[in-house]
Design a protein around this motif. Structure first.
Motif, PDB file in Angstrom:
ATOM      1  N   LYS A 136     -43.592  -5.456  74.742  1.00 30.70           N
ATOM      2  CA  LYS A 136     -43.647  -4.764  76.197  1.00 30.70           C
ATOM      3  C   LYS A 136     -44.025  -5.660  77.207  1.00 30.70           C
ATOM      4  O   LYS A 136     -43.328  -5.709  78.372  1.00 30.70           O
ATOM      5  CB  LYS A 136     -44.273  -3.416  76.055  1.00 30.70           C
ATOM      6  CG  LYS A 136     -44.282  -2.593  77.053  1.00 30.70           C
ATOM      7  CD  LYS A 136     -45.074  -1.199  77.019  1.00 30.70           C
ATOM      8  CE  LYS A 136     -45.044  -0.475  78.342  1.00 30.70           C
ATOM      9  NZ  LYS A 136     -46.323  -0.950  79.014  1.00 30.70           N
ATOM     10  N   ILE A 137     -45.315  -6.251  76.679  1.00 31.07           N
ATOM     11  CA  ILE A 137     -45.764  -7.169  77.884  1.00 31.07           C
ATOM     12  C   ILE A 137     -44.690  -8.504  77.920  1.00 31.07           C
ATOM     13  O   ILE A 137     -44.369  -8.954  79.126  1.00 31.07           O
ATOM     14  CB  ILE A 137     -47.074  -7.804  77.070  1.00 31.07           C
ATOM     15  CG1 ILE A 137     -48.054  -6.852  76.986  1.00 31.07           C
ATOM     16  CG2 ILE A 137     -47.697  -8.985  78.054  1.00 31.07           C
ATOM     17  CD1 ILE A 137     -49.440  -7.139  76.099  1.00 31.07           C
ATOM     18  N   ASN A 139     -41.394  -8.447  77.420  1.00 32.51           N
ATOM     19  CA  ASN A 139     -40.185  -8.148  78.108  1.00 32.51           C
ATOM     20  C   ASN A 139     -40.423  -7.952  79.636  1.00 32.51           C
ATOM     21  O   ASN A 139     -39.654  -8.518  80.410  1.00 32.51           O
ATOM     22  CB  ASN A 139     -39.804  -6.708  77.523  1.00 32.51           C
ATOM     23  CG  ASN A 139     -38.393  -6.379  78.172  1.00 32.51           C
ATOM     24  OD1 ASN A 139     -37.623  -7.354  78.175  1.00 32.51           O
ATOM     25  ND2 ASN A 139     -38.261  -4.937  78.409  1.00 32.51           N
ATOM     26  N   GLU A 140     -41.521  -7.316  80.178  1.00 30.53           N
ATOM     27  CA  GLU A 140     -41.937  -7.335  81.438  1.00 30.53           C
ATOM     28  C   GLU A 140     -42.172  -8.659  81.978  1.00 30.53           C
ATOM     29  O   GLU A 140     -41.667  -8.849  83.224  1.00 30.53           O
ATOM     30  CB  GLU A 140     -43.359  -6.498  81.747  1.00 30.53           C
ATOM     31  CG  GLU A 140     -42.779  -5.028  81.696  1.00 30.53           C
ATOM     32  CD  GLU A 140     -44.239  -4.074  81.825  1.00 30.53           C
ATOM     33  OE1 GLU A 140     -45.291  -4.754  82.398  1.00 30.53           O
ATOM     34  OE2 GLU A 140     -44.116  -2.753  81.277  1.00 30.53           O
ATOM     35  N   PHE A 141     -42.929  -9.452  81.358  1.00 32.45           N
ATOM     36  CA  PHE A 141     -42.997 -10.800  81.876  1.00 32.45           C
ATOM     37  C   PHE A 141     -41.650 -11.655  82.117  1.00 32.45           C
ATOM     38  O   PHE A 141     -41.497 -12.237  83.182  1.00 32.45           O
ATOM     39  CB  PHE A 141     -43.880 -11.660  80.953  1.00 32.45           C
ATOM     40  CG  PHE A 141     -44.308 -12.793  81.613  1.00 32.45           C
ATOM     41  CD1 PHE A 141     -44.930 -13.186  82.531  1.00 32.45           C
ATOM     42  CD2 PHE A 141     -43.876 -14.012  80.501  1.00 32.45           C
ATOM     43  CE1 PHE A 141     -45.036 -14.595  83.183  1.00 32.45           C
ATOM     44  CE2 PHE A 141     -43.823 -15.345  80.870  1.00 32.45           C
ATOM     45  CZ  PHE A 141     -44.449 -15.675  82.138  1.00 32.45           C
ATOM     46  N   ASN A 143     -38.715 -10.552  82.426  1.00 33.31           N
ATOM     47  CA  ASN A 143     -38.090  -9.877  83.441  1.00 33.31           C
ATOM     48  C   ASN A 143     -38.336 -10.177  84.847  1.00 33.31           C
ATOM     49  O   ASN A 143     -37.599 -10.110  85.885  1.00 33.31           O
ATOM     50  CB  ASN A 143     -37.850  -8.392  83.290  1.00 33.31           C
ATOM     51  CG  ASN A 143     -36.696  -7.903  82.506  1.00 33.31           C
ATOM     52  OD1 ASN A 143     -35.531  -7.986  82.989  1.00 33.31           O
ATOM     53  ND2 ASN A 143     -36.853  -7.717  81.215  1.00 33.31           N
ATOM     54  N   THR A 144     -39.542 -10.818  84.825  1.00 25.12           N
ATOM     55  CA  THR A 144     -39.941 -11.203  86.344  1.00 25.12           C
ATOM     56  C   THR A 144     -39.556 -12.808  86.507  1.00 25.12           C
ATOM     57  O   THR A 144     -39.444 -13.283  87.569  1.00 25.12           O
ATOM     58  CB  THR A 144     -41.541 -11.520  86.426  1.00 25.12           C
ATOM     59  OG1 THR A 144     -42.094 -12.300  85.446  1.00 25.12           O
ATOM     60  CG2 THR A 144     -42.284 -10.065  86.116  1.00 25.12           C
ATOM     61  N   ASN A 147     -33.067 -12.297  85.184  1.00 20.50           N
ATOM     62  CA  ASN A 147     -32.250 -11.130  85.120  1.00 20.50           C
ATOM     63  C   ASN A 147     -31.581 -11.075  83.940  1.00 20.50           C
ATOM     64  O   ASN A 147     -30.859 -10.139  83.586  1.00 20.50           O
ATOM     65  CB  ASN A 147     -31.249 -11.032  86.487  1.00 20.50           C
ATOM     66  CG  ASN A 147     -31.761 -10.944  87.635  1.00 20.50           C
ATOM     67  OD1 ASN A 147     -32.975 -10.188  87.921  1.00 20.50           O
ATOM     68  ND2 ASN A 147     -31.316 -11.378  88.597  1.00 20.50           N
TER      69      ASN A 147
END
Lengths: 251, 251
Positions: A136-137, A139-141, A143-144, A147
């Protein structure tokens, strides 16, 4: 996010730049190469730490951007507790990180990262992690930063890494061969640049097999013979030409 | 200009399109391939003429866009008097045209022309003619088609043609190899497309030798070994990989 980067080569440099562009901050650069490490740290107002130095743990993410072949030795003695550590190695298992933290994974940039190039290209990131929480961490990172983020397990990542070597490293080598020949023969390599760009552009929307052109594809032995004659004083180029032509002609 | 095109393949198709886009008109298509010739003629409201047919001479320029290997036989019996005739063959002397007209030359598009591709790329034209008069006509005409027109004599054109095969045909073949491997291994070839584009973009402003990356360049035998293992069921890919890697490592 507050980030530590381990490494100071092409990948480390480009990723540091991308992170800062996207609002993250680089807190420290850990590198065995003092000169490159200090340079990189200075560029991003980060602290330089040698491999055996005292590491700052007031960070949120560690990126390990080192050459595949120096894993896992380069990480000896480093422990970040539960701070997520992600490496960028295309051909390296995420398990090399298991002694450095409880949350780890892979953030593989499927792109050629050259510190020499000013503009950062589109980077597809292939990601994988050891647990739902670290995924989760990650994936979020990721995506910053891009794209184009895809979850890809190790056995597929390895294969994409190998395919990338063919599509990138080998093609760039062919450009080098063509440029060296042009320089030797006093031909303007710039004349070939639109062609090079077109070939890469074309396969963005076309199957490369269907748009293959050239004398080898046409089995045009007349022209192939002329080319080989031109390379008679370039034995290495002649060998390369013969091998590639044979592959195209006989699959 | 009123133009006759001899040929109906990739080069003939793309040049016909480019000519019409720039305000010229295609009067007739002469081709030994009836189906392709008729199709092409129909697309441009031109007349289709078979190789032994009666040619309309109310034209201003003849473009011979045929495969290098069928020169000069394909031109047998054709005579255009003093109408300028230019061929597009990269590896063919302009002298093959001397029985067809008194004004002749070469209009070589140093580009990969694929009829499959919708958008016409930037085309550098290399031109050469048999007299000042025909050069003037050719130069003016070529400049209506492209901003990138250079006078290049035969011996240099031949060499650029050979270098182009390396920079274009061989690279496209590598893309084909990578895609075939991806398809076989159920990997998404699209993930490699940004990388392919970046490699071609990068050398527009960088010396390819200086931006070479990858395990072969780094002499990273660990990763090279992993890749070779992945290709163990693909003997042709394995051979290609070994040969290219050896070339990169040992020059």
């Amino acid at each position: 996010m507050k980030i530590t980067i381990i490494g100071s080569g092409n990948a480390a440099t480009v990723l540091a730049k991308l992170c800062v562009q996207q609002g993250h901050s680089i807190v420290q650069i850990i590198s065995r190469n003092e000169e490159k490490g200090k340079n990189l740290a200075q560029n991003f107002n980060a602290q330089y730490i040698p491999l055996n130095g005292t590491v700052n743990k007031n960070i949120e993410i560690v990126l390990v951007a080192i050459t595949d072949s120096v894993f896992p030795k380069a990480l000896d003695g480093l422990n970040f507790g539960s701070i997520p550590v992600f490496h960028t190695g295309g051909a390296v298992s995420m398990n090399v990180l298991r002694n450095t933290t409880t949350n780890y994974g892979v953030l593989y940039p499927l792109q050629s990262l050259s510190a020499e190039v000013e503009e950062i290209p589109t980077i597809p990131f292939l990601i994988e992690a050891n647990s739902e929480n670290s995924f989760k961490i990650l994936n979020e990172f990721a995506n910053t930063l891009s794209n184009n983020v895809t979850k890809v397990l190790e056995f597929k990542r390895l294969r994409l890494h190998a395919a990338a070597a063919i599509a990138n490293n080998f093609t760039n080598y062919l450009y080098t061969c063509a440029k060296t020949y042009c320089d030797n023969e006093e031909l303007d390599f710039n004349l070939l640049k639109p062609l090079i760009l077109e070939t890469a552009n074309r396969i963005q929307n076309n199957d490369p097999e269907k748009v293959q052109t050239g004398p080898a594809k046409r089995q045009d032995v007349y022209t192939l013979g002329k080319h080989l004659q031109l390379f008679s004083e370039y034995p290495k180029l002649r060998t390369l030409y013969t091998r590639m032509t044979e592959s195209i002609m006989h699959g």
